[in-house]
Design an enzyme around this catalytic site. Structure first.
Site, PDB file in Angstrom:
ATOM      1  N   SER B  39       0.854  -1.180   0.000  1.00 11.54           N
ATOM      2  CA  SER B  39       0.000   0.000   0.000  1.00 11.54           C
ATOM      3  C   SER B  39       0.889   1.229   0.000  1.00 11.54           C
ATOM      4  O   SER B  39       1.936   1.257   0.643  1.00 11.54           O
ATOM      5  CB  SER B  39      -0.951   0.018   1.195  1.00 11.54           C
ATOM      6  OG  SER B  39      -1.945   1.014   0.982  1.00 11.54           O
ATOM      7  N   GLU B  40       0.460   2.240  -0.745  1.00 12.59           N
ATOM      8  CA  GLU B  40       1.367   3.337  -1.061  1.00 12.59           C
ATOM      9  C   GLU B  40       1.684   4.220   0.141  1.00 12.59           C
ATOM     10  O   GLU B  40       2.623   5.013   0.083  1.00 12.59           O
ATOM     11  CB  GLU B  40       0.821   4.171  -2.226  1.00 12.59           C
ATOM     12  CG  GLU B  40      -0.514   4.840  -1.989  1.00 12.59           C
ATOM     13  CD  GLU B  40      -1.685   3.996  -2.438  1.00 12.59           C
ATOM     14  OE1 GLU B  40      -1.577   2.749  -2.418  1.00 12.59           O
ATOM     15  OE2 GLU B  40      -2.726   4.578  -2.800  1.00 12.59           O
ATOM     16  N   ASN B  41       0.945   4.068   1.235  1.00 11.61           N
ATOM     17  CA  ASN B  41       1.306   4.850   2.416  1.00 11.61           C
ATOM     18  C   ASN B  41       2.543   4.302   3.122  1.00 11.61           C
ATOM     19  O   ASN B  41       3.029   4.921   4.067  1.00 11.61           O
ATOM     20  CB  ASN B  41       0.130   4.967   3.391  1.00 11.61           C
ATOM     21  CG  ASN B  41      -0.350   3.628   3.897  1.00 11.61           C
ATOM     22  OD1 ASN B  41      -0.400   2.670   3.131  1.00 11.61           O
ATOM     23  ND2 ASN B  41      -0.688   3.553   5.157  1.00 11.61           N
TER      24      ASN B  41
END
Lengths: 230, 210, 230, 210
Positions: B39-41
């Site tokens: 996930s890009e976070n």
């Protein structure tokens, strides 16, 4: 879900490196230099390599074996002052040497790893390293285009790894390893210890596993890894 | 549809599941599957979602859902996270859509004058993941097709979508446009054609259902 | 030699932030958002701010307090979908909003922190975010200049710190914090715990102390830091 | 000279000591001084040098010397290390030199045809540290002045040097050129002028010695 296991043997790890390949190699002096992967490459005898490495190690160590064996056509580096052979080969025209400012080399490699086309900087703009480089004006200041620098392969040395390829570096052994571990089509890491999945604290991992393709556990640390008594 | 989409995930992949429908795909991935969810976070190796009582306040995915780690999870910052996306290490992303064109153009970040949430990490996921799959309802709330000849909404990325899973069908984006692959049980080819605002190539013979 | 002590009070930490300042704020959703520093900025009432933040938090949380209080003239961000007030203020023209692709925002901030003038990328080149941006050809491909994005101040949330400003982040609370902690003239970090010098393992530090100017230990974690039950 | 140079380090500074003479400055910094020593290979908070028997094989400075940590040391990669240098967080660097010009130009990486070690991190240190001080012998092995009107060797950076410590003198680089500040005990002003291949402004009155 489980994470893939990328552990393999030293021979298989580097078997795909063929003549003419571009290979980036971690390390700044001894710390972080993957001496065993380099030795395997010497034994494999792959020729006409372009090597990207901060320095050329010292005589009789690391990259010097590749130079002595005539395997390196081109070296992209920042400092070769501790390797007389590298300077001789450069002066004799036996090896092309491209110098780069150290932090800019790191950023060019990182840019490749980050999927950027390049960076804009004024480092070296008044020097011969700046000659011929494309200029761009940003906010009224002249900057140089430093293109991203990727490679076919990266050879990485980690203190600890897990089978998925999560890597932790010790002390000043990080240096160019984290950037290079993002910047090659195939990233090959040797590790002093490969711990079971879940044994490395997720917060302390320097290179996340998805960047790494192959992991080789070292059976022993050769003398080249030890403290150098000059 | 979500279960069907999960079957497109192959062993060894690193996969990013976008906000909305795609997030639900995680529930349909087999426990013994070798896959790394990103996930890009700033997380690789996402485990099952966590109920509030068991949640770690510092452990969310990009959609804000509380997730769990697996053995081998790593956390990193946004710069490294998108290095992974842009640098070619993301094998597959599944994204939501406002519109997808027959050329594979994706619009999912702005409805001018109505709703402009921003693209978040969508542009990079759409433009740089090796494979982009869209999960969406076939039509919007007003019954208009989300599959169109040309996107009228601002683009997220051009020519990026390879495949679309909707509640009605599985549709590939080919150089010639949309091609029907599978159809939801109980629907006819005509139902899908009518709901699609662009030419739809239909293969000969029986079309698989899901 | 000893390392300097940068610990201070919440009030002193943000006292120099004046009207019109550009302030970057860490966080992606709740994790990594420095809610207490933001609250102090609300209490201080500083106006006409340019805020750089991944998102606008949710209603009644973090940046939303600044918006409600009319302190923000301009917001540079990637996603405000969870904050209806931000969308309303943008639509009404009460606040300028500049959208940036999320990873490019991170790279622009990082570039400022790294003393680069900018990066070259093709992200968004076919979209309205690419309109009007300076183009440069690199290796025959058209790329856009994305200028470095620095700030006067950075507000950072760390799980752990030491008095010198070494910072460690927990879980997904890293997000924009490490890049922002390099990219402002004055970097202000709040920390859940400030441990004595030497208690953070040198290998596990995410933001090295030299980048950080001020450290504030939180006396308590307000409700905004807790798990959000939607 | 090295001891004198150490006195230019002020409390609270982050300082990089280059390879060669500058490295020796560390031995003259007071134990209670608040200072952070940085080395570009990826360490902030360098403690005293270590003898081989006590050395950690993974803990060197950029010159290859084995060093020790202090309470609060951090390790980081080369990209972060030079971010610190270029990003304005390095207050002072002390560097060696082949030549320094009266305009503050520095040459220390290449002697064409003779010795080309490469610049390492020198260009960034010279160009971006807030203050650049040079430590060098006043003359080279052949007795030629290293302080010159114009550098004849390839430059490391232009107009970067603020002050020069040599075995003979402390010399500031001003907008008008070299200015004598202090002189080594036992030498005369004339000795320094003769050894300097550029105009040297000499202040009135007694010149401090070191």
């Amino acid at each position: 879900m489980r994470l893939p296991d990328k552990t393999t043997t030293m021979r298989d790890a580097i078997g795909e490196i063929t003549d003419g390949a571009t290979v980036m190699i971690g390390g700044f002096g001894v710390p972080g230099t993957p001496f065993c992967l380099i030795d395997a490459l010497v034994q494999q005898g792959t020729k006409d390599l372009t090597i990207i490495k901060n320095d050329a190690n010292e005589s009789g160590m690391g990259v010097d074996h590749l130079l002595k064996n005539g395997q390196v056509a081109r070296l992209i580096t920042t400092h070769i002052g501790l390797n007389p052979r590298a300077i001789e080969m450069m002066n004799a025209g036996d090896m092309a040497v491209e110098f780069c400012a150290q932090g800019i080399l790191a950023e060019r490699i990182r840019a490749a790893g980050a999927g950027l086309a390049g960076i804009l900087t004024d480092i070296g703009i008044d020097t011969e390293l700046g000659e011929g480089k494309q200029r761009v004006s940003v906010g009224g200041h002249s900057q140089m285009v430093e293109a991203a620098l990727g490679a076919d392969f990266a050879l990485i040395h980690a203190g600890q790894a897990d089978p998925f390829g999560n890597l932790c570096y010790a002390g000043t052994a990080q240096n160019f390893n984290p950037a290079m571990a993002m910047a090659a089509n195939t990233v090959i890491a040797e590790a002093e210890v490969v711990r079971p999945l879940g044994q490395l604290a997720p917060n302390t991992i320097h290179t996340p596993g998805p960047f790494v393709d192959r992991v080789v556990e070292l059976t022993e640390l050769t003398e080249e890894y030890a403290v150098v008594r000059r | 549809m979500v279960a069907r989409a999960a079957r497109d995930i192959q062993s060894g992949m690193t996969v990013n599941l976008g906000i909305g429908l795609p997030t639900q795909v995680i529930e349909h991935i087999a426990a013994d599957m070798q896959v790394c969810l990103h996930s890009e976070n700033g997380i690789a190796g996402i485990g099952p979602a966590q109920p509030y009582d068991a949640a770690d306040r510092n452990l969310i995915d990009a959609g804000g859902a509380y997730v769990s780690p697996v053995a081998g999870t790593s956390y990193f910052d946004s710069a490294v996270s998108f290095a992974l996306v842009r640098g070619g290490r993301l094998d597959l992303t599944m994204l939501g859509a406002f519109q997808v064109s027959m050329h594979g153009d994706l619009a999912n970040w702005k409805i001018p004058g109505l709703f402009t949430p921003g693209a978040g990490g969508g542009m990079e996921l759409a433009q740089k993941a090796k494979q982009v799959i869209v999960l969406t309802t076939h039509t919007d709330r007003k019954g208009r097709s989300k599959l169109v000849q040309e996107c009228t909404l601002p683009l997220t990325a051009r020519g990026c979508v390879a495949r679309i899973f909707t509640d009605m069908a599985v549709i590939d984006v080919t150089p010639k446009g949309f091609a029907l692959c599978e159809i939801a049980a109980g629907l006819t080819t005509d139902d899908v054609i009518k709901a699609t605002d662009a030419p739809l190539a239909v293969p000969r013979g029986k079309i698989p259902t899901f």
